[in-house]
Design a protein around this motif. Structure first.
Motif, short mmCIF file in Angstrom:
data_model
loop_
_atom_site.label_atom_id
_atom_site.label_comp_id
_atom_site.label_asym_id
_atom_site.label_seq_id
_atom_site.Cartn_x
_atom_site.Cartn_y
_atom_site.Cartn_z
N ARG A 167 -7.31 28.38 -99.39
CA ARG A 167 -5.92 28.54 -99.84
C ARG A 167 -4.91 28.07 -98.80
O ARG A 167 -3.72 28.07 -99.07
CB ARG A 167 -5.64 30.02 -100.17
CG ARG A 167 -6.41 30.57 -101.35
CD ARG A 167 -5.75 31.84 -101.87
NE ARG A 167 -5.42 32.80 -100.83
CZ ARG A 167 -6.23 33.78 -100.42
NH1 ARG A 167 -7.45 33.90 -100.94
NH2 ARG A 167 -5.84 34.63 -99.49
N HIS A 168 -5.38 27.70 -97.61
CA HIS A 168 -4.47 27.34 -96.54
C HIS A 168 -4.74 25.92 -96.02
O HIS A 168 -5.85 25.41 -96.17
CB HIS A 168 -4.62 28.31 -95.36
CG HIS A 168 -4.12 29.69 -95.64
ND1 HIS A 168 -4.87 30.63 -96.33
CD2 HIS A 168 -2.95 30.31 -95.33
CE1 HIS A 168 -4.17 31.75 -96.42
NE2 HIS A 168 -3.02 31.58 -95.83
N GLN A 169 -3.72 25.36 -95.43
CA GLN A 169 -3.89 24.09 -94.72
C GLN A 169 -4.19 24.40 -93.26
O GLN A 169 -3.41 25.06 -92.58
CB GLN A 169 -2.60 23.25 -94.80
CG GLN A 169 -2.64 21.97 -93.97
CD GLN A 169 -3.67 20.97 -94.49
OE1 GLN A 169 -3.51 20.42 -95.57
NE2 GLN A 169 -4.73 20.75 -93.72
N ILE A 170 -5.31 23.94 -92.76
CA ILE A 170 -5.68 24.17 -91.37
C ILE A 170 -5.12 23.02 -90.53
O ILE A 170 -5.28 21.85 -90.88
CB ILE A 170 -7.21 24.26 -91.20
CG1 ILE A 170 -7.77 25.32 -92.16
CG2 ILE A 170 -7.56 24.62 -89.76
CD1 ILE A 170 -9.28 25.40 -92.16
N THR A 171 -4.48 23.37 -89.42
CA THR A 171 -3.83 22.36 -88.57
C THR A 171 -4.18 22.58 -87.11
O THR A 171 -3.32 22.57 -86.23
CB THR A 171 -2.30 22.39 -88.74
OG1 THR A 171 -1.83 23.72 -88.43
CG2 THR A 171 -1.89 22.01 -90.15
N CYS A 172 -5.46 22.79 -86.82
CA CYS A 172 -5.88 23.07 -85.45
C CYS A 172 -5.83 21.81 -84.61
O CYS A 172 -6.46 20.79 -84.93
CB CYS A 172 -7.30 23.65 -85.46
SG CYS A 172 -7.93 24.02 -83.81
N SER A 173 -5.12 21.87 -83.48
CA SER A 173 -4.95 20.71 -82.59
C SER A 173 -5.82 20.80 -81.35
O SER A 173 -5.77 19.90 -80.50
CB SER A 173 -3.48 20.59 -82.18
OG SER A 173 -3.04 21.76 -81.51
N MET A 244 -8.47 37.37 -81.86
CA MET A 244 -9.50 38.11 -82.60
C MET A 244 -8.91 39.05 -83.64
O MET A 244 -9.53 39.30 -84.68
CB MET A 244 -10.39 38.86 -81.62
CG MET A 244 -11.26 37.96 -80.77
SD MET A 244 -12.40 36.93 -81.76
CE MET A 244 -13.60 38.17 -82.27
N GLN A 245 -7.71 39.59 -83.39
CA GLN A 245 -7.08 40.42 -84.41
C GLN A 245 -6.81 39.61 -85.68
O GLN A 245 -6.87 40.14 -86.79
CB GLN A 245 -5.76 40.99 -83.88
CG GLN A 245 -5.90 42.13 -82.90
CD GLN A 245 -4.55 42.63 -82.43
OE1 GLN A 245 -3.77 41.89 -81.83
NE2 GLN A 245 -4.28 43.90 -82.72
N ALA A 246 -6.46 38.34 -85.51
CA ALA A 246 -6.15 37.49 -86.64
C ALA A 246 -7.38 36.84 -87.25
O ALA A 246 -7.28 36.10 -88.23
CB ALA A 246 -5.16 36.39 -86.21
N SER A 247 -8.53 37.11 -86.68
CA SER A 247 -9.77 36.50 -87.12
C SER A 247 -10.32 37.20 -88.37
O SER A 247 -9.81 38.25 -88.78
CB SER A 247 -10.81 36.58 -86.00
OG SER A 247 -11.36 37.89 -85.92
N GLU A 262 -3.92 36.72 -93.97
CA GLU A 262 -4.01 36.32 -95.38
C GLU A 262 -2.87 36.93 -96.20
O GLU A 262 -2.73 36.64 -97.39
CB GLU A 262 -5.36 36.71 -95.97
CG GLU A 262 -5.62 38.20 -96.11
CD GLU A 262 -6.19 38.87 -94.87
OE1 GLU A 262 -6.81 39.94 -95.01
OE2 GLU A 262 -6.01 38.32 -93.76
N THR A 263 -2.01 37.75 -95.56
CA THR A 263 -0.85 38.36 -96.22
C THR A 263 0.44 37.86 -95.58
O THR A 263 0.44 37.39 -94.43
CB THR A 263 -0.90 39.89 -96.11
OG1 THR A 263 -0.66 40.27 -94.74
CG2 THR A 263 -2.24 40.44 -96.56
N ALA A 264 1.54 37.98 -96.29
CA ALA A 264 2.84 37.54 -95.77
C ALA A 264 3.24 38.35 -94.55
O ALA A 264 3.78 37.81 -93.57
CB ALA A 264 3.91 37.65 -96.86
#
Length: 298
Positions: A167-173, A244-247, A262-264
């Protein structure tokens, strides 16, 4: 690369009582920061968050505990002490100082690369809103046994975790995050970073680029003063927590609350902390760049 001509012509001479106190303070700071890790290591108990700085990066607590004054500081009365034979130090009378010429002769190419990377990263605006999806991409469509932190369960089902990625666009640089993506996740990244494109792509909003400041500080040892290295360490540890909290992992067993990206609400919380880390990381980049400027000339 050649030795600098703009380093302080007369190093600051620091008396033994003063530098001994600075050294003791540094050691106390390191001991406090590493005590939990050292205790767990003795028991063979892993920690998926706090062990990262000691497993992914190569510097061990005993190495970190060594205090370095940095460039342009001469330590009075140190000639007959343990420090004198340390690598890239030299004795001047009864004093000891960092041997900048020897360090640059041995590590000049590394200094040049680190300087280019830090300057390029600091020159760019922080790109926010990646939401830590690199960690999700590392477990995307993973089969049993292929999850990186296998001792920690996912907080969503595998299907729900995969759905978040889709559902998301991944933009890892950041290449050193991207290289751990699962095969199915690689093509979902809007950027295809490589080691060769690292200087071109890194930007201060990237959590991994912020953590890596600790790596660059240790690779510049002993020309970097100990307080700067530890400031980089502290930032890296704080960033690692958010990472890790956002993992997708369930860290409730470690009393760590998730940032539910995954939430606003979770996205907003993530971006606020990411923005603050970007500002702090750039402050540290400029301090590291000042050290590089003291020992090199372009």
């Amino acid at each position: 690369m050649t030795a600098a001509t703009h380093s302080p012509p007369f190093p600051m001479l620091v008396d033994r009582d003063t530098w001994s106190a600075l050294e003791a303070n540094h050691q106390e700071r390191v001991d406090a920061a590493t005590s939990a890790h050292r205790a767990r290591r003795g028991l063979g108990v892993p920690h998926p968050i706090e062990d990262f700085l000691f497993s992914y990066y190569s510097t061990k607590p005993a190495q970190l505990r060594r205090w370095h004054p940095g460039v342009g500081v001469r330590l009075e009365g140190a000639a007959g002490l343990e420090r004198a034979p340390w690598k890239h130090y030299r004795v001047i009378g009864d004093a000891v100082e960092v041997d900048v010429e020897a360090f640059v002769a041995a590590r000049g190419r590394a200094v040049e690369f680190i300087g280019r990377l830090l300057a390029a990263t600091a020159s760019r605006p922080a790109r926010l809103g990646c939401f830590g999806l690199h960690e999700w991409a590392m477990v995307y469509r993973a089969s049993d046994g292929d999850v990186r932190h296998e001792q920690v369960p996912l907080r969503l089902s595998q299907a729900e975790t995969d759905s978040v990625v889709e559902r998301h666009q991944i933009t890892c640089s950041h290449f050193d995050a991207f290289r751990f993506f699962t095969p199915d996740a690689l093509s979902r990244n809007a950027i295809q970073p490589t080691r060769d494109s690292q200087v071109e792509l890194e930007q201060p909003g990237c959590l991994h680029a912020g953590m890596d400041l600790y790596k660059w500080a240790t690779k510049l040892t002993p020309i970097v003063p100990g307080d700067l290295t530890m400031d980089c360490f502290d930032l890296a540890m704080e960033i690692r927590l958010l990472d890790m909290q956002a993992s997708p992992y369930d860290l409730s067993g470690y009393e760590v609350e998730p940032v539910r990206i995954e939430t606003a609400v979770g996205k907003t919380a993530y971006m606020e902390r990411q923005r603050a880390f970007a500002e702090r990381s750039n402050d540290l980049r400029h301090r590291l760049l000042a050290v590089v400027a003291d020992v090199s000339r372009g």
